[in-house]
Every structure is written in C-alpha cells, then in structure tokens.
Design a protein around this motif. Structure first.
Motif, short mmCIF file in Angstrom:
data_model
loop_
_atom_site.label_atom_id
_atom_site.label_comp_id
_atom_site.label_asym_id
_atom_site.label_seq_id
_atom_site.Cartn_x
_atom_site.Cartn_y
_atom_site.Cartn_z
N GLY A 67 -2.76 -0.54 6.59
CA GLY A 67 -2.80 0.43 5.50
C GLY A 67 -2.87 1.84 6.03
O GLY A 67 -2.18 2.76 5.53
N THR A 71 -5.90 -2.06 1.27
CA THR A 71 -5.15 -3.12 1.96
C THR A 71 -6.08 -4.18 2.53
O THR A 71 -5.83 -5.38 2.42
CB THR A 71 -4.30 -2.51 3.10
OG1 THR A 71 -3.50 -1.45 2.59
CG2 THR A 71 -3.41 -3.58 3.72
N ARG A 90 -0.77 -1.98 -0.51
CA ARG A 90 -0.49 -0.97 0.52
C ARG A 90 0.90 -0.36 0.35
O ARG A 90 1.06 0.87 0.35
CB ARG A 90 -0.58 -1.64 1.90
CG ARG A 90 -0.16 -0.77 3.07
CD ARG A 90 0.07 -1.63 4.30
NE ARG A 90 1.22 -2.52 4.12
CZ ARG A 90 1.30 -3.73 4.66
NH1 ARG A 90 0.32 -4.22 5.38
NH2 ARG A 90 2.39 -4.48 4.46
#
Length: 209
Positions: free
Chosen positions: A21, A42, A135
């Motif tokens: 992420g 994420t 993400r």
C-alpha cells in the motif's frame, strides 16, 4: 503452537500488504499521511471484511498493535521507497507473498471460527484479495484482480489446498505450508509467464428468424 503460527502468518501478511500500500502511495507521490492511509487500509482490509462476515471481533480492534505496525511500516517506506530499482516489480512480488499468506491464514481463521470448508476457502480468498482491491482503488490503479494474470485463482488454490489437506487428516502445519507454497508458485508463474485463464470473447448473438 499452531495458533502462534497462524498469528505469525497474520502479522507477516499485514506487514507485507502494508508495504505494498505504501509503495502505491510512493508511485502517486503522496504525503506521509497518504502513505499511512494506503498502508493501513491495505494491511487490515481483507482481515476486517473476513471478521465482519464471520461475525467475529475485528482483529485490529482486539489488537491495536496491527494498526500501529501498519503506520510504522508505511512511515519507513516513505523514507526508503526510492531505494528499489523498480517499485512496481517489488510491489507485484510482495503482493504475491501477501496474497499467499492471507489465503492460508484467512481460511484457518474461518475454520477456527467454526465455518465449514467451503466458507473457510471463501474467507481465505476474501482475506487475500480485498486489501489489494482497496489499495488499488484508493491509489487510482487498475485493481490487481482485474489484470490479466492469474490472481484470485492462486488464492483459491492456496485456501482450498489448506482446507483439503486438513480435512484429509494432514497436520495444520503441513496444510499451511502446502497452501502457501502452491498459491505463491501459481502467482509467480503467472507473473513470469503471463498465465491467465481463458477470457470471454464478444461475438454476435443469435439472429431472430
């Protein structure tokens, strides 16, 4: 003993996905808050959805250390993201490792919560893929599950291998290793060789008479 192994897998998956992420945030040249947001979303996204669907206490609310780890990892990436020669290649490979980890740990967590085999496999796939979807959407990228190379299938095979192994009497440790290894190998081969499943091709419909 095995609970410790499962917790370790969870931690590894959270950290690895948090890094991916933050790498997306670096590609978008975000500030450090953006890094923390993408890294955290994420890292915990897939496990959060899994716990909500299973009506279990959400893991990072029960143990806030997961949140702290995501923020710390994202901060480290903010200062080091320039080091890798190709952040995109690193992103793809770390994502593959995180996917394989979460496919197994997600299935195991579901099994521990009393879910049957099919649901456990589904929860493995959800845990492995949902964080990456968040993400990519937040980062303005094409979600990884929509790309050509095999992804969800690898997570499915990993989770199913774990569940099938334990159902057949294999130790949970063996099921974990087998599921993780197969998921990672399939995803790695897909990245290296461009493997993909057959796609639907548009074609003319039947003519009305």
């Amino acid at each position: 003993m095995f609970e410790t192994v499962t917790t370790l897998l969870d931690w590894l998956g959270v950290v690895v996905f948090a890094v991916t992420g933050a790498l997306v945030a670096s590609r978008k040249e975000m500030d450090i808050v953006g890094f923390a947001l993408l890294g955290t979303a994420t890292g915990i996204g897939g496990g959060t959805l899994r716990d909500v669907l299973l009506d279990q206490p959400v893991f990072w609310i029960r143990e806030p250390a997961y949140l702290v780890a995501c923020v710390l990892v994202s901060g480290i990436v903010f200062f080091t993201a320039h080091i890798p020669h190709s952040r995109y290649k690193m992103l793809l490979w770390l994502d593959a490792i995180g996917m394989a980890l979460f496919a197994v740990s997600g299935a195991e967590r579901a099994a521990l919560a009393g879910a049957n085999g099919i649901v456990a496999v589904a929860m493995g796939v959800v845990t492995a893929t949902f964080g990456g979807i968040i993400r990519d959407l937040l980062g303005g990228e094409i979600p990884v599950i929509l790309r050509r190379e095999i992804y969800v299938t690898a997570a499915l095979v990993g989770a199913a291998t774990y569940e099938a192994s334990t159902a057949l009497g294999a130790s949970r440790e063996l099921g974990t290793v087998a599921g993780f290894t197969l998921a990672l190998l399939i995803r790695a081969a897909a990245l290296q060789r461009g493997w993909s499943l057959p796609r639907y091709r548009s074609r003319p419909g039947a003519q009305d008479e």
